[in-house]
Design a protein around this motif. Structure first.
Motif, PDB file in Angstrom:
ATOM      1  N   ALA A   5       0.837  -1.201   0.000  1.00  0.00           N
ATOM      2  CA  ALA A   5       0.000   0.000   0.000  1.00  0.00           C
ATOM      3  C   ALA A   5       0.869   1.247   0.000  1.00  0.00           C
ATOM      4  N   TYR A  28       0.498   5.688  -0.024  1.00  0.00           N
ATOM      5  CA  TYR A  28      -0.401   6.821   0.210  1.00  0.00           C
ATOM      6  C   TYR A  28       0.343   8.113  -0.119  1.00  0.00           C
ATOM      7  N   TYR A  69      -4.679   6.824  -2.388  1.00  0.00           N
ATOM      8  CA  TYR A  69      -4.216   5.562  -1.825  1.00  0.00           C
ATOM      9  C   TYR A  69      -4.082   4.538  -2.950  1.00  0.00           C
ATOM     10  N   GLN A 127      -3.325   0.434  -3.753  1.00  0.00           N
ATOM     11  CA  GLN A 127      -3.140  -0.956  -3.320  1.00  0.00           C
ATOM     12  C   GLN A 127      -2.564  -1.671  -4.543  1.00  0.00           C
ATOM     13  N   GLN A 149       0.200  -3.857   4.990  1.00  0.00           N
ATOM     14  CA  GLN A 149      -1.197  -4.257   4.807  1.00  0.00           C
ATOM     15  C   GLN A 149      -1.406  -5.767   4.726  1.00  0.00           C
ATOM     16  N   ARG A 150      -1.137  -6.413   5.823  1.00  0.00           N
ATOM     17  CA  ARG A 150      -1.462  -7.824   5.945  1.00  0.00           C
ATOM     18  C   ARG A 150      -2.275  -7.988   7.223  1.00  0.00           C
ATOM     19  N   GLY A 151      -3.334  -8.803   7.141  1.00  0.00           N
ATOM     20  CA  GLY A 151      -4.106  -9.051   8.344  1.00  0.00           C
ATOM     21  C   GLY A 151      -4.921  -7.862   8.784  1.00  0.00           C
ATOM     22  N   GLU A 152      -5.128  -7.765  10.047  1.00  0.00           N
ATOM     23  CA  GLU A 152      -6.047  -6.772  10.582  1.00  0.00           C
ATOM     24  C   GLU A 152      -5.368  -5.499  11.023  1.00  0.00           C
ATOM     25  N   ASP A 204      -2.294  -2.376  10.468  1.00  0.00           N
ATOM     26  CA  ASP A 204      -1.603  -1.663   9.418  1.00  0.00           C
ATOM     27  C   ASP A 204      -0.977  -0.395   9.987  1.00  0.00           C
ATOM     28  N   GLN A 238       1.361   3.002   8.720  1.00  0.00           N
ATOM     29  CA  GLN A 238       1.947   3.739   7.608  1.00  0.00           C
ATOM     30  C   GLN A 238       3.264   4.387   8.049  1.00  0.00           C
ATOM     31  N   TYR A 297     -10.683  -1.647   5.714  1.00  0.00           N
ATOM     32  CA  TYR A 297     -11.636  -2.124   4.735  1.00  0.00           C
ATOM     33  C   TYR A 297     -12.049  -3.546   5.102  1.00  0.00           C
ATOM     34  N   GLY A 337      -9.698  -6.241   3.990  1.00  0.00           N
ATOM     35  CA  GLY A 337      -8.297  -6.068   4.371  1.00  0.00           C
ATOM     36  C   GLY A 337      -7.771  -4.750   3.855  1.00  0.00           C
ATOM     37  N   GLY A 338      -6.727  -4.267   4.451  1.00  0.00           N
ATOM     38  CA  GLY A 338      -6.165  -2.977   4.080  1.00  0.00           C
ATOM     39  C   GLY A 338      -6.865  -1.861   4.820  1.00  0.00           C
ATOM     40  N   ALA A 339      -6.294  -0.710   4.753  1.00  0.00           N
ATOM     41  CA  ALA A 339      -6.811   0.445   5.483  1.00  0.00           C
ATOM     42  C   ALA A 339      -6.793   1.675   4.594  1.00  0.00           C
TER      43      ALA A 339
END
Lengths: 115, 117
Positions: A31, A33, A48, A50, A97-100, A102, A104, B97, B100-102
């Motif tokens: 990810a 930004y 953003y 992905q 950005q893996r799992g729950e 994150d 930055q 989200y 997954g991801g934010a």
């Protein structure tokens, strides 16, 4: 390992010119930004990514602003026909950005001055 | 749209004083909460973060923050500040989200903290 890098560190341009700002994220971060930091507006989210797609462009202030990302890595933010109000520090951040969870991580920014 | 409010824009303290910086957010869903710091001439660095679990989180350099869901608050604290804590402090929030991801961070306006020796 290396952090997020941005280039150039400073850019001075004349009103009406186009500029390109570059961001190299941390290796392996999917990810990416872009943010803008200015005295009047504080820190604002711009876009953003992905991978190479941009699911959220909601923060881009006008159609003069665009961004792309290639190879899931480097990103460029382009500002066309720059205006004085575009003067700001443009920050890039990346995350794994893996799992729950994150987090930055931010780069040093590009200071853009439009004369 | 979500928003973040930092109540103190400028704070001046003497060394060894206790610090509490207020942060309130406006968003009804599940959020992630962060405090970032920007030392003079340096880029944004993460101080601490809350995703879930224990609402009292500890970060670097002796900082901690408490998430109070009922008050939509995430205040930053330090029991005894040092001259080197002089910096700009930003509270930020984002959401995950479902797949997954934010999304992008929404930042407060920042608090400029000056510690006098």
């Amino acid at each position: 390992g290396a952090g997020v890098s941005q280039s150039p560190s400073n850019k001075v341009t004349e009103k009406g010119k186009d500029v390109e700002l570059r961001c190299d994220p941390i290796s392996g971060h999917t990810a990416l930004y872009w943010y803008r930091q200015s005295l009047g507006q504080g820190l604002e989210f711009l876009i953003y990514f992905q991978g190479n797609s941009a699911p959220d462009k909601s923060g881009l202030p006008s159609d003069r602003f665009s961004a792309e990302r290639t190879g899931g890595s480097v990103s460029t933010l382009t500002i066309q026909r720059t205006q004085q109000e575009d003067s700001a520090v443009y920050l890039c951040a990346s995350s794994f950005q893996r799992g729950e969870t994150d987090t930055q991580y931010f780069g040093p920014g590009t200071r853009l001055t439009v004369l | 749209a979500q928003s973040v409010s930092q109540h103190n824009h400028h704070v001046i303290l003497s060394e060894a004083a206790s610090l509490e910086l207020g942060c309130n957010y406006s968003y009804g869903g599940t959020v992630n909460l962060f405090w970032y710091v920007q030392y003079p001439g340096q880029h944004l660095q993460l101080l601490l973060k809350y995703f879930s679990g224990d609402p009292l989180v500890k970060g670097i350099k002796g900082f901690e923050a408490e998430f109070i869901k009922s008050k939509f608050s995430f205040n930053l604290r330090k029991p005894s500040v040092q001259w080197s804590d002089t910096a700009e402090y930003f509270c930020a929030v984002n959401r995950m989200y479902s797949g997954g991801g934010a999304d992008g961070l929404t930042f407060g306006k920042g608090t400029h903290l000056i510690i006098q020796p």
